[in-house]
Write an enzyme that holds these catalytic residues in place. Structure first.
Site, PDB file in Angstrom:
ATOM      1  N   ARG A 116     -59.992 -69.494 106.578  1.00  0.00           N
ATOM      2  CA  ARG A 116     -58.943 -68.694 105.923  1.00  0.00           C
ATOM      3  C   ARG A 116     -57.690 -69.564 105.728  1.00  0.00           C
ATOM      4  NH1 ARG A 116     -62.744 -66.758 106.112  1.00  0.00           N
ATOM      5  NH2 ARG A 116     -62.552 -67.501 103.998  1.00  0.00           N
ATOM      6  N   ASN A 137     -50.156 -59.165 105.802  1.00  0.00           N
ATOM      7  CA  ASN A 137     -50.882 -60.390 105.482  1.00  0.00           C
ATOM      8  C   ASN A 137     -50.629 -61.480 106.513  1.00  0.00           C
ATOM      9  OD1 ASN A 137     -51.736 -59.043 103.292  1.00  0.00           O
ATOM     10  ND2 ASN A 137     -50.374 -60.050 101.830  1.00  0.00           N
ATOM     11  N   HIS A 158     -49.549 -58.530 111.433  1.00  0.00           N
ATOM     12  CA  HIS A 158     -50.884 -58.857 111.955  1.00  0.00           C
ATOM     13  C   HIS A 158     -51.058 -60.340 112.261  1.00  0.00           C
ATOM     14  CE1 HIS A 158     -52.466 -54.938 109.950  1.00  0.00           C
ATOM     15  NE2 HIS A 158     -51.834 -54.713 111.078  1.00  0.00           N
ATOM     16  N   GLY A 169     -50.052 -53.171  97.296  1.00  0.00           N
ATOM     17  CA  GLY A 169     -51.350 -53.803  97.536  1.00  0.00           C
ATOM     18  C   GLY A 169     -51.959 -53.563  98.903  1.00  0.00           C
ATOM     19  N   THR A 170     -51.934 -52.330  99.326  1.00  0.00           N
ATOM     20  CA  THR A 170     -52.619 -52.008 100.591  1.00  0.00           C
ATOM     21  C   THR A 170     -53.432 -50.740 100.419  1.00  0.00           C
ATOM     22  OG1 THR A 170     -52.304 -51.245 102.865  1.00  0.00           O
ATOM     23  CG2 THR A 170     -50.404 -51.031 101.414  1.00  0.00           C
TER      24      THR A 170
HETATM   25  P1  NAD Z   1     -57.238 -53.915 102.056  1.00  0.00           P
HETATM   26  O1  NAD Z   1     -58.155 -55.061 101.793  1.00  0.00           O
HETATM   27  O2  NAD Z   1     -57.695 -52.839 102.954  1.00  0.00           O
HETATM   28  O3  NAD Z   1     -56.824 -53.261 100.676  1.00  0.00           O
HETATM   29  C1  NAD Z   1     -56.446 -54.081  99.600  1.00  0.00           C
HETATM   30  C2  NAD Z   1     -55.716 -53.247  98.612  1.00  0.00           C
HETATM   31  O4  NAD Z   1     -55.264 -54.138  97.594  1.00  0.00           O
HETATM   32  C3  NAD Z   1     -56.583 -52.171  97.918  1.00  0.00           C
HETATM   33  O5  NAD Z   1     -55.920 -50.931  97.978  1.00  0.00           O
HETATM   34  C4  NAD Z   1     -56.708 -52.687  96.490  1.00  0.00           C
HETATM   35  O6  NAD Z   1     -56.752 -51.621  95.538  1.00  0.00           O
HETATM   36  C5  NAD Z   1     -55.439 -53.500  96.350  1.00  0.00           C
HETATM   37  N1  NAD Z   1     -55.477 -54.543  95.324  1.00  0.00           N
HETATM   38  C6  NAD Z   1     -56.528 -55.266  94.858  1.00  0.00           C
HETATM   39  N2  NAD Z   1     -56.132 -56.118  93.907  1.00  0.00           N
HETATM   40  C7  NAD Z   1     -54.788 -55.942  93.765  1.00  0.00           C
HETATM   41  C8  NAD Z   1     -53.796 -56.532  92.927  1.00  0.00           C
HETATM   42  N3  NAD Z   1     -54.090 -57.490  92.049  1.00  0.00           N
HETATM   43  N4  NAD Z   1     -52.518 -56.091  93.043  1.00  0.00           N
HETATM   44  C9  NAD Z   1     -52.177 -55.111  93.932  1.00  0.00           C
HETATM   45  N5  NAD Z   1     -53.088 -54.520  94.743  1.00  0.00           N
HETATM   46  C10 NAD Z   1     -54.370 -54.934  94.660  1.00  0.00           C
HETATM   47  O7  NAD Z   1     -55.897 -54.570 102.544  1.00  0.00           O
HETATM   48  P2  NAD Z   1     -54.869 -54.109 103.618  1.00  0.00           P
HETATM   49  O8  NAD Z   1     -54.538 -52.681 103.424  1.00  0.00           O
HETATM   50  O9  NAD Z   1     -53.786 -55.123 103.590  1.00  0.00           O
HETATM   51  O10 NAD Z   1     -55.660 -54.245 105.013  1.00  0.00           O
HETATM   52  C11 NAD Z   1     -56.501 -55.354 105.254  1.00  0.00           C
HETATM   53  C12 NAD Z   1     -56.329 -56.037 106.582  1.00  0.00           C
HETATM   54  O11 NAD Z   1     -56.986 -57.312 106.499  1.00  0.00           O
HETATM   55  C13 NAD Z   1     -54.894 -56.321 106.904  1.00  0.00           C
HETATM   56  O12 NAD Z   1     -54.706 -55.951 108.216  1.00  0.00           O
HETATM   57  C14 NAD Z   1     -54.708 -57.839 106.748  1.00  0.00           C
HETATM   58  O13 NAD Z   1     -54.125 -58.387 107.908  1.00  0.00           O
HETATM   59  C15 NAD Z   1     -56.102 -58.408 106.625  1.00  0.00           C
HETATM   60  N6  NAD Z   1     -56.226 -59.296 105.420  1.00  0.00           N
HETATM   61  C16 NAD Z   1     -55.215 -60.168 105.104  1.00  0.00           C
HETATM   62  C17 NAD Z   1     -55.306 -60.971 103.973  1.00  0.00           C
HETATM   63  C18 NAD Z   1     -54.159 -61.910 103.629  1.00  0.00           C
HETATM   64  O14 NAD Z   1     -53.432 -62.315 104.533  1.00  0.00           O
HETATM   65  N7  NAD Z   1     -53.935 -62.258 102.359  1.00  0.00           N
HETATM   66  C19 NAD Z   1     -56.426 -60.886 103.151  1.00  0.00           C
HETATM   67  C20 NAD Z   1     -57.470 -59.997 103.510  1.00  0.00           C
HETATM   68  C21 NAD Z   1     -57.337 -59.204 104.650  1.00  0.00           C
END
Ligand code: NAD
Length: 236
Positions: free
Chosen positions: A60, A91, A108, A176-177
């Site tokens: 990651r 994130n 997180h 975006g959550t």
């Molecule tokens: P989630 O994966 O549960 O949900 C992602 C959300 O992003 C969805 O609702 C989806 O519709 C939306 N989405 C998709 N494409 C998008 C875009 N282009 N613009 C805006 N929104 C968009 O994510 P979450 O609610 O953050 O929970 C996931 C958990 O996993 C968190 O606790 C996080 O710590 C971890 N995680 C982190 C990362 C990172 O750091 N980038 C990546 C994946 C997972």
């Protein structure tokens, strides 16, 4: 600093980094980069197979190092010209910081850091970042360093300062959550009754159980956030 500036709290999730090439979690059937969360993202998994868990987060980290902030991250920086902006992110990537946001609270954890398994306050930068955490990289108690990540089932130490920020906000932007991961998903309920709350996500309109005040904006962060920022800059 102008003390009369309105306060904006941004609650961001994996979706804001999707257009930077970092996969979200629930968009891929509850798998994270083809791994089951139980195998790589729990304290039990770390105890069972530290090499797998540490290797997963090193991957990651490598991915995050290649990624760049997108217009969703950079638009939020512009808001600081007229507002007091605090970002509370689920994130583990550092794209808000690299875009230039001044105040970022990670709920997180932070993929750029490692933590002692004995003393949770012993948090250190991973150096060099490109190598990730090595097996055999020991803390001062002689135990393997772990990723500085809050695993599923673990307490979220920054939830209280985050809730306090939301309580003080005039405007809350949720971006975006999936609002599936608690306690992060409950933060919006700390908003004052007169606070404005916007929720930007492609699936915003199908979200269930949202506070009635929430204004849903169905769109991708890379386009809908700059649009929202333009509107807020005009209103300031
Ligand atoms: P989630 O994966 O549960 O949900 C992602 C959300 O992003 C969805 O609702 C989806 O519709 C939306 N989405 C998709 N494409 C998008 C875009 N282009 N613009 C805006 N929104 C968009 O994510 P979450 O609610 O953050 O929970 C996931 C958990 O996993 C968190 O606790 C996080 O710590 C971890 N995680 C982190 C990362 C990172 O750091 N980038 C990546 C994946 C997972």
């Amino acid at each position: 600093m102008n003390e009369n500036r309105k306060k904006i709290v941004v609650l961001s999730g994996a979706g804001i980094s999707a257009e930077s090439g970092i996969q979200t979690f629930r968009d891929s059937d509850g798998l994270w980069e083809n791994y089951r969360v139980e195998d790589v993202c729990t304290p039990e998994a770390l105890a069972r197979d530290p090499e797998l868990v540490i290797g997963f987060y090193n991957q990651r980290l490598a991915q995050v190092l290649k990624a760049k902030p997108n217009p969703g991250h950079t638009a939020l920086v512009e808001l600081e010209q007229k507002y007091d902006v605090r970002i509370v992110t689920q994130n583990i990537d550092d794209l808000h910081e690299r875009a230039g946001s001044s105040n970022v609270l990670h709920l997180h954890g932070d993929i750029r850091k490692k933590r002692s398994q004995v003393d949770p306050d012993d948090i250190e930068d991973i150096i060099p970042l490109e190598k990730g955490i090595q097996m055999g990289d020991l803390d001062r108690y002689g135990k393997q360093f772990r990723p500085h990540i809050v695993f599923f089932g673990e307490a979220v130490p920054n939830i209280e300062p985050a809730a306090k920020l939301v309580e003080e906000a005039d405007i809350v932007l949720i971006i975006g959550t999936s609002l599936n991961v608690y306690p992060a998903a409950g933060l919006m309920y700390y908003a004052r009754p007169d606070a404005k709350i916007y929720y930007i996500d492609p699936k915003a309109e199908s979200a269930k159980g949202l506070d009635k005040r929430v204004v849903c904006i169905a769109g991708k962060a890379g386009t809908a956030v700059p649009e929202m920022v333009r509107q807020l800059m005009e209103e300031a």
